[in-house]
Design an enzyme around this catalytic site. Sequence first.
Site, PDB file in Angstrom:
ATOM      1  N   LYS A  60       0.822  -1.218   0.000  1.00  0.00           N
ATOM      2  CA  LYS A  60       0.000   0.000   0.000  1.00  0.00           C
ATOM      3  C   LYS A  60       0.859   1.274   0.000  1.00  0.00           C
ATOM      4  O   LYS A  60       0.415   2.320  -0.458  1.00  0.00           O
ATOM      5  CB  LYS A  60      -0.949  -0.018   1.212  1.00  0.00           C
ATOM      6  CG  LYS A  60      -1.993  -1.143   1.136  1.00  0.00           C
ATOM      7  CD  LYS A  60      -2.761  -1.311   2.445  1.00  0.00           C
ATOM      8  CE  LYS A  60      -3.778  -2.442   2.389  1.00  0.00           C
ATOM      9  NZ  LYS A  60      -4.407  -2.717   3.706  1.00  0.00           N
TER      10      LYS A  60
ATOM     11  N   TYR B  25      -2.646   0.311  11.561  1.00  0.00           N
ATOM     12  CA  TYR B  25      -4.080   0.255  11.871  1.00  0.00           C
ATOM     13  C   TYR B  25      -4.341   0.737  13.300  1.00  0.00           C
ATOM     14  O   TYR B  25      -3.771   1.743  13.711  1.00  0.00           O
ATOM     15  CB  TYR B  25      -4.640  -1.161  11.616  1.00  0.00           C
ATOM     16  CG  TYR B  25      -4.090  -1.747  10.347  1.00  0.00           C
ATOM     17  CD1 TYR B  25      -4.433  -1.176   9.122  1.00  0.00           C
ATOM     18  CD2 TYR B  25      -3.192  -2.805  10.360  1.00  0.00           C
ATOM     19  CE1 TYR B  25      -3.913  -1.676   7.941  1.00  0.00           C
ATOM     20  CE2 TYR B  25      -2.674  -3.314   9.182  1.00  0.00           C
ATOM     21  CZ  TYR B  25      -3.033  -2.739   7.982  1.00  0.00           C
ATOM     22  OH  TYR B  25      -2.509  -3.219   6.826  1.00  0.00           O
TER      23      TYR B  25
ATOM     24  N   VAL C  46      -0.093  -8.548   6.529  1.00  0.00           N
ATOM     25  CA  VAL C  46      -0.483  -9.807   7.189  1.00  0.00           C
ATOM     26  C   VAL C  46       0.410 -10.983   6.794  1.00  0.00           C
ATOM     27  O   VAL C  46       0.284 -12.059   7.374  1.00  0.00           O
ATOM     28  CB  VAL C  46      -1.956 -10.218   6.981  1.00  0.00           C
ATOM     29  CG1 VAL C  46      -2.907  -9.340   7.742  1.00  0.00           C
ATOM     30  CG2 VAL C  46      -2.315 -10.327   5.530  1.00  0.00           C
TER      31      VAL C  46
END
Length: 311
Positions: free
Chosen positions: A66, A241, A259
Amino acid sequence: MDLTRIIETIVGQMRDADDRGVVASYIPELAKIDPARFGIAIATADGRMVKGGDADTGFSIQSISKVFALTLALGKVGDQLWKRVGREPSGSAFNSIVQLEREAGIPRNPFINAGAIVIADINLAGHRPREAIGEQLRFLHYLTEDDSIAVDNAVARSETETGFRNIALANYMRAFGNIAQPVDLVLGTYFHQCAIEMSCSQLALAGRFLMLGGAHPAGGRVVSERRARRICALMLTCGHYDASGDFAYRIGMPGKSGVGGGILAIVPGVASIAVWSPGLNETGNSHLGTVALERLADATGWSVFSARAFS
Ligand SMILES: NC(=O)CC[C@H](N)C(=O)O
């Protein structure tokens, strides 16, 4: 400071750690990865590479992609991007849908899944998914000076078959008019971007432009100094996050996790660091990767909040 010694110590400690977190299983292909793996690689501003453990083993970079996707999208549409994605920490899990209804389909930031799916829509505009992924790979080849980086198609397929939450997020945002292209093509782009395989060494090389204020170490500029600083600011505030505050507190470096168990962390002007340990903590971030970075920050003084990092 003997960085090689510090890395050797950390690698030994991580190899012997009992609590290794839990490997992600919602993407079935990721569940096959051995939790005993640990790697670390540090590219320094003076051009050295210090590494240890499984630093040259490839793994799924997942959400670390990202950062590179955001960099590309900013290059295409500039600050227009911020009409479609926010810049605030979400305080929610990476795959959460709750804020989208209240906030009319505008994701809080580009690093939660919803935000990254909008970024994928921006990067896809005018392309087929294959071309959009090709562009991301070419960008990574340019950053690392290594043309071997590729997508792990088994991981991409695995996530395509099971990515129901992401499918829901994309459809939901499309209902608000914040996804312009067909949802399956946008998600195809997103899933393949997440399935790019890289090693810690390759990731540390790819992060050098953020360490160098936007410059490419081989000459020329990847992004402006201001853009590099701002991408780092988003990594610090949103890169982990709902654990971004904890990561800033414990480590104090702009960081982005995935992840697959990888983390890219930047010490501006000093180092680009990649760690990998596949077991995750309850917030979906690498457990030992985080512990290792905490030890590294303590041993070196590297932190954006530490005067020692810049002396
Ligand atoms: N945190 C992550 O790395 C999530 C990325 C993963 N591909 C997903 O969309 O669920």
